[in-house]
Motif scaffolding. Structure first.
Motif, PDB file in Angstrom:
ATOM      1  N   LYS A 186       0.781  -1.232   0.000  1.00  0.00           N
ATOM      2  CA  LYS A 186       0.000   0.000   0.000  1.00  0.00           C
ATOM      3  C   LYS A 186       0.813   1.282   0.000  1.00  0.00           C
ATOM      4  CE  LYS A 186      -4.109  -1.962   2.083  1.00  0.00           C
ATOM      5  NZ  LYS A 186      -4.802  -2.149   3.357  1.00  0.00           N
ATOM      6  N   SER A 187       2.145   1.194   0.098  1.00  0.00           N
ATOM      7  CA  SER A 187       2.929   2.419   0.069  1.00  0.00           C
ATOM      8  C   SER A 187       2.823   3.045  -1.316  1.00  0.00           C
ATOM      9  CB  SER A 187       4.390   2.104   0.392  1.00  0.00           C
ATOM     10  OG  SER A 187       4.907   1.246  -0.594  1.00  0.00           O
ATOM     11  N   LYS A 188       3.214   4.323  -1.402  1.00  0.00           N
ATOM     12  CA  LYS A 188       3.115   5.017  -2.687  1.00  0.00           C
ATOM     13  C   LYS A 188       3.936   4.303  -3.749  1.00  0.00           C
ATOM     14  CE  LYS A 188       3.194   9.693  -4.587  1.00  0.00           C
ATOM     15  NZ  LYS A 188       3.993   9.482  -5.790  1.00  0.00           N
ATOM     16  N   ARG A 189       5.126   3.856  -3.342  1.00  0.00           N
ATOM     17  CA  ARG A 189       5.967   3.140  -4.306  1.00  0.00           C
ATOM     18  C   ARG A 189       5.268   1.887  -4.840  1.00  0.00           C
ATOM     19  NH1 ARG A 189      11.457   3.534  -4.939  1.00  0.00           N
ATOM     20  NH2 ARG A 189      12.272   5.550  -4.289  1.00  0.00           N
ATOM     21  N   ALA A 190       4.580   1.171  -3.951  1.00  0.00           N
ATOM     22  CA  ALA A 190       3.877  -0.037  -4.391  1.00  0.00           C
ATOM     23  C   ALA A 190       2.704   0.331  -5.294  1.00  0.00           C
ATOM     24  CB  ALA A 190       3.391  -0.836  -3.184  1.00  0.00           C
ATOM     25  N   VAL A 191       1.954   1.371  -4.878  1.00  0.00           N
ATOM     26  CA  VAL A 191       0.767   1.754  -5.637  1.00  0.00           C
ATOM     27  C   VAL A 191       1.152   2.273  -7.024  1.00  0.00           C
ATOM     28  CG1 VAL A 191      -1.156   3.395  -5.691  1.00  0.00           C
ATOM     29  CG2 VAL A 191      -0.582   2.231  -3.561  1.00  0.00           C
ATOM     30  N   ASP A 192       2.261   3.035  -7.087  1.00  0.00           N
ATOM     31  CA  ASP A 192       2.696   3.592  -8.374  1.00  0.00           C
ATOM     32  C   ASP A 192       3.503   2.603  -9.209  1.00  0.00           C
ATOM     33  OD1 ASP A 192       1.498   5.840  -7.491  1.00  0.00           O
ATOM     34  OD2 ASP A 192       3.321   7.025  -7.183  1.00  0.00           O
ATOM     35  N   GLY A 193       3.765   1.423  -8.651  1.00  0.00           N
ATOM     36  CA  GLY A 193       4.528   0.427  -9.395  1.00  0.00           C
ATOM     37  C   GLY A 193       6.005   0.758  -9.515  1.00  0.00           C
ATOM     38  N   GLN A 194       6.538   1.580  -8.596  1.00  0.00           N
ATOM     39  CA  GLN A 194       7.972   1.873  -8.602  1.00  0.00           C
ATOM     40  C   GLN A 194       8.736   0.749  -7.900  1.00  0.00           C
ATOM     41  OE1 GLN A 194       6.940   5.853  -6.797  1.00  0.00           O
ATOM     42  NE2 GLN A 194       8.877   6.356  -7.785  1.00  0.00           N
ATOM     43  N   ASP A 195      10.072   0.904  -7.786  1.00  0.00           N
ATOM     44  CA  ASP A 195      10.852  -0.050  -7.006  1.00  0.00           C
ATOM     45  C   ASP A 195      10.274  -0.106  -5.597  1.00  0.00           C
ATOM     46  OD1 ASP A 195      12.477  -0.481  -9.110  1.00  0.00           O
ATOM     47  OD2 ASP A 195      14.051   0.906  -8.460  1.00  0.00           O
ATOM     48  N   PRO A 196      10.253  -1.293  -4.986  1.00  0.00           N
ATOM     49  CA  PRO A 196       9.653  -1.375  -3.651  1.00  0.00           C
ATOM     50  C   PRO A 196      10.428  -0.573  -2.596  1.00  0.00           C
ATOM     51  CG  PRO A 196      10.683  -3.457  -4.263  1.00  0.00           C
ATOM     52  CD  PRO A 196      10.727  -2.590  -5.477  1.00  0.00           C
ATOM     53  N   VAL A 197       9.757  -0.276  -1.494  1.00  0.00           N
ATOM     54  CA  VAL A 197      10.391   0.389  -0.356  1.00  0.00           C
ATOM     55  C   VAL A 197      11.514  -0.522   0.148  1.00  0.00           C
ATOM     56  CG1 VAL A 197      10.024   1.227   1.990  1.00  0.00           C
ATOM     57  CG2 VAL A 197       8.224   1.509   0.268  1.00  0.00           C
ATOM     58  N   LYS A 198      12.704   0.082   0.346  1.00  0.00           N
ATOM     59  CA  LYS A 198      13.831  -0.713   0.824  1.00  0.00           C
ATOM     60  C   LYS A 198      13.677  -0.949   2.331  1.00  0.00           C
ATOM     61  CE  LYS A 198      18.852  -0.807   0.516  1.00  0.00           C
ATOM     62  NZ  LYS A 198      20.036   0.033   0.323  1.00  0.00           N
ATOM     63  N   GLU A 199      13.705  -2.215   2.728  1.00  0.00           N
ATOM     64  CA  GLU A 199      13.389  -2.568   4.112  1.00  0.00           C
ATOM     65  C   GLU A 199      14.657  -2.885   4.897  1.00  0.00           C
ATOM     66  OE1 GLU A 199      11.355  -5.806   2.582  1.00  0.00           O
ATOM     67  OE2 GLU A 199       9.379  -4.862   2.526  1.00  0.00           O
ATOM     68  N   HIS A 200      14.715  -2.381   6.138  1.00  0.00           N
ATOM     69  CA  HIS A 200      15.831  -2.665   7.041  1.00  0.00           C
ATOM     70  C   HIS A 200      15.272  -3.158   8.361  1.00  0.00           C
ATOM     71  CE1 HIS A 200      18.444  -0.198   4.407  1.00  0.00           C
ATOM     72  NE2 HIS A 200      17.416   0.622   4.359  1.00  0.00           N
ATOM     73  N   LEU A 201      15.892  -4.182   8.898  1.00  0.00           N
ATOM     74  CA  LEU A 201      15.469  -4.691  10.201  1.00  0.00           C
ATOM     75  C   LEU A 201      16.359  -4.092  11.288  1.00  0.00           C
ATOM     76  CD1 LEU A 201      13.837  -6.646  11.998  1.00  0.00           C
ATOM     77  CD2 LEU A 201      15.520  -8.403  11.459  1.00  0.00           C
ATOM     78  N   LEU A 202      15.720  -3.552  12.320  1.00  0.00           N
ATOM     79  CA  LEU A 202      16.456  -3.048  13.473  1.00  0.00           C
ATOM     80  C   LEU A 202      15.883  -3.716  14.722  1.00  0.00           C
ATOM     81  CD1 LEU A 202      18.606  -1.029  14.445  1.00  0.00           C
ATOM     82  CD2 LEU A 202      16.769   0.610  14.790  1.00  0.00           C
ATOM     83  N   VAL A 203      16.685  -4.534  15.360  1.00  0.00           N
ATOM     84  CA  VAL A 203      16.234  -5.238  16.561  1.00  0.00           C
ATOM     85  C   VAL A 203      16.658  -4.406  17.768  1.00  0.00           C
ATOM     86  CG1 VAL A 203      16.347  -7.366  17.897  1.00  0.00           C
ATOM     87  CG2 VAL A 203      16.444  -7.459  15.400  1.00  0.00           C
ATOM     88  N   THR A 204      15.682  -4.019  18.578  1.00  0.00           N
ATOM     89  CA  THR A 204      15.994  -3.188  19.752  1.00  0.00           C
ATOM     90  C   THR A 204      15.688  -3.977  21.023  1.00  0.00           C
ATOM     91  OG1 THR A 204      13.796  -2.238  19.657  1.00  0.00           O
ATOM     92  CG2 THR A 204      15.533  -1.018  18.562  1.00  0.00           C
ATOM     93  N   ARG A 205      16.182  -3.459  22.155  1.00  0.00           N
ATOM     94  CA  ARG A 205      16.004  -4.098  23.465  1.00  0.00           C
ATOM     95  C   ARG A 205      16.518  -5.537  23.453  1.00  0.00           C
ATOM     96  NH1 ARG A 205      10.324  -1.902  25.838  1.00  0.00           N
ATOM     97  NH2 ARG A 205      11.058   0.234  26.000  1.00  0.00           N
ATOM     98  N   TYR A 206      17.654  -5.722  22.817  1.00  0.00           N
ATOM     99  CA  TYR A 206      18.204  -7.069  22.660  1.00  0.00           C
ATOM    100  C   TYR A 206      19.092  -7.378  23.847  1.00  0.00           C
ATOM    101  CZ  TYR A 206      19.764 -11.086  19.918  1.00  0.00           C
ATOM    102  OH  TYR A 206      20.009 -12.343  19.446  1.00  0.00           O
ATOM    103  N   ASN A 207      18.862  -8.559  24.434  1.00  0.00           N
ATOM    104  CA  ASN A 207      19.640  -8.964  25.592  1.00  0.00           C
ATOM    105  C   ASN A 207      20.243 -10.338  25.304  1.00  0.00           C
ATOM    106  OD1 ASN A 207      20.532 -10.011  28.055  1.00  0.00           O
ATOM    107  ND2 ASN A 207      19.027  -8.807  29.216  1.00  0.00           N
TER     108      ASN A 207
END
Lengths: 260, 270
Positions: free
Chosen positions: B162-183
């Motif tokens: 549903k992001s604009k990039r997806a709706v407009d058929g552009q390259d997808p949103v670049k995804e990054h994982l950030l793990v917080t509160r890691y013990n």
């Protein structure tokens, strides 16, 4: 007599809409119509409301090879007396279909071919073993494909997402996470961990199957019969290649190993 | 070309605002002109974390409604020269965020800034949607527990569909994982999901791991983004994250349990 307001010529008098209505298929397993009627009568005596005036389709796949032409006019009248309306025929040889059409019956396209229906026939009538190729030669009309192309998904199906393959099979090449839902009117193949739900044969095809390379599903369903895994997938099949099929009214899981 | 980055998670309380503040500060510390926008209309927090709550006069809703010029609503950060904050409104609700209005603001910010960091509210409703809609890249903040991972999975699905990039058929949103509160200690004890467990489910590239730390709470309460806490592991971890985001090859840290020496074991490992 028409009592409503007169219509102007440019007001639409009808509209055509595509509908997927539920329909019973009455598969004829013998060309012996006397026997057919006798057994049907006995069955309806036990459950008179079973069909409840619903239209049925007459399945001819199992008697296609015999190529005997049932008396469709007589059969229609017989069934109408018992509250059953034959809407049309499915499968059958070219001659059988022509005869049915001549008697005013509709012709349903035979999407899945005779193979699937005869394979589950309880009594192995000789024709049941006939390979589908022969069937196609015998009944070119029945071989006309109406199924949609397979839907192939190559991105993760994430929680909250639904993928629906209408009228065909679904192949997923990426992970299907918990909370995601796959629906197909045909088979479902998942070549990655399947952790969400998978519903095959969504329009009632009891011969549909689910194939998963890494079985971790929350729920699987074939033709509306479903199975949940409250205690997890049995350890022998958990995270392993598995196929899911319908055995009577039970959804069963089988390890996916080479047959020979 | 300016980049729009959304910091999102689905679940609340996982560290989106802490991350937005530190990540935006880190980008600015490296010389990038950066603005961070608080999309949590009605529950505005970013101004507190950044320590600029007493300087909020106009907010994003004022700008959308044309009550104030964008330049008047932007607050200059007190720690970094290149950083500005666009606060949320505390009195309105999220429905006031029109996509068209947000789009206008982002287009205007793109003329001046290198990075536009959008701090998303929790949930998947309108506020979160308007924060992610214009994103080029997404930092998906996840805690090492199953409900947080599932909510992140949901957000990733929405980004992809549903992001604009997806709706407009552009390259997808670049995804990054950030793990917080890691013990790492609790991961080793089987009490927390490991980074590998999380990646096995979410299957997106790991940008960094922020260790669980009490200093985050102190930083929040004092209005100082955690990245400014000298010599703390949280600050180091956020600096690593920014470096990796900018393309530096920095090895992952804080993912294995520290061996406790005899002294620490005797006197408590704090």
């Amino acid at each position: 007599m028409f009592l409503g307001k007169p219509m102007t010529p440019d007001t639409p008098a009808f509209k055509i809409k595509n509908a997927n209505l539920p329909l019973f298929v009455l598969h004829a397993l013998t060309a012996d119509m006397a026997q057919f009627k006798l057994q049907l009568d006995a069955h309806l005596a036990q459950a008179p409301d079973f069909f409840a005036a619903a239209p049925v389709a007459l399945g001819l796949a199992a008697i296609a090879e015999a190529d005997a032409i049932p008396d469709f006019t007589d059969l229609s009248a017989f069934m109408r007396q018992r509250g059953l309306a034959i809407a049309g025929v499915i499968g059958g040889s070219a001659r059988q279909r022509q005869a049915a059409a001549d008697c005013g019956l509709g012709l349903f396209p035979d999407a899945r071919g005779a193979r699937r229906h005869t394979a589950s026939a309880p009594e192995p009538v000789p024709v049941a073993e006939s390979p589908p190729a022969q069937e196609a030669v015998a009944a070119p009309a029945a071989a006309a494909p109406s199924r949609r192309p397979t839907l192939v998904v190559d991105k993760p199906v994430r929680t909250g997402q639904t993928v629906h393959a209408e009228g065909g099979d679904l192949v997923v090449l990426a992970i299907v996470n918990a909370g995601a839902e796959l629906i197909a009117d045909g088979d479902i193949h998942v070549y990655a961990p399947l952790r969400g739900r998978a519903l095959a044969g969504a329009r009632g095809d009891t011969s549909a199957r689910i194939f998963a390379q890494c079985m971790e599903a929350e729920l699987v369903s074939i033709a509306g019969y479903f199975q949940v895994f409250e205690d997890g997938i049995p350890a022998s099949m958990r995270s392993k290649p598995v196929q899911v099929l319908l055995d009577g009214e039970r959804v069963t899981l089988h390890p996916l190993a080479p047959m020979r | 070309m300016a980049k729009v980055i959304v910091v999102t998670s689905g679940k609340g309380g996982v560290g989106k605002t802490t991350t937005s503040a530190s990540f935006a500060s880190g980008l600015a510390l490296r010389g990038n002109k950066t603005v961070v926008i608080d999309f949590d209309v009605g529950l505005r927090n970013l101004d507190l974390i950044m320590g600029c709550e007493r300087r909020v006069v106009f907010d994003i809703i004022n700008v959308i409604n044309g009550d104030a010029a964008l330049s008047r609503a932007l607050i200059k950060d007190k720690h970094c020269d290149n950083l500005y904050v666009l606060p949320a409104s505390q009195t309105r609700d999220k429905d006031a965020l029109s996509l068209e209005g947000v789009g206008r603001i982002i287009d205007e910010l793109k003329e001046t800034f290198d990075y536009i960091v959008c701090d998303s509210p929790a949930g998947i409703e309108h506020g979160a949607f308007s924060a992610m809609y214009f994103a080029d890249e997404a930092l998906v903040v996840t805690n090492p527990e199953v409900s947080s991972v599932r909510d992140s999975d949901r957000i990733l699905g929405i980004l992809a569909a549903k992001s604009k990039r997806a709706v407009d058929g552009q390259d997808p949103v670049k995804e990054h994982l950030l793990v917080t509160r890691y013990n790492p200690g609790r991961v080793a004890a089987g009490e927390m999901l490991s980074v590998e467990d999380i990646q096995e489910i979410l299957r997106i590239p790991l940008l960094g791991v922020i260790p669980e730390s009490e200093s985050v709470l102190q930083a929040s309460n004092s209005g100082t983004p955690a990245i400014h806490l000298d010599k703390s592991d949280v600050a180091e971890a956020y600096k690593d994250v920014v470096a990796r985001f900018m393309g530096d090859g920095v090895p992952m840290r804080f993912i294995t349990a520290e061996k406790m020496g005899l002294f620490k074991r005797l006197f408590g490992g704090r």
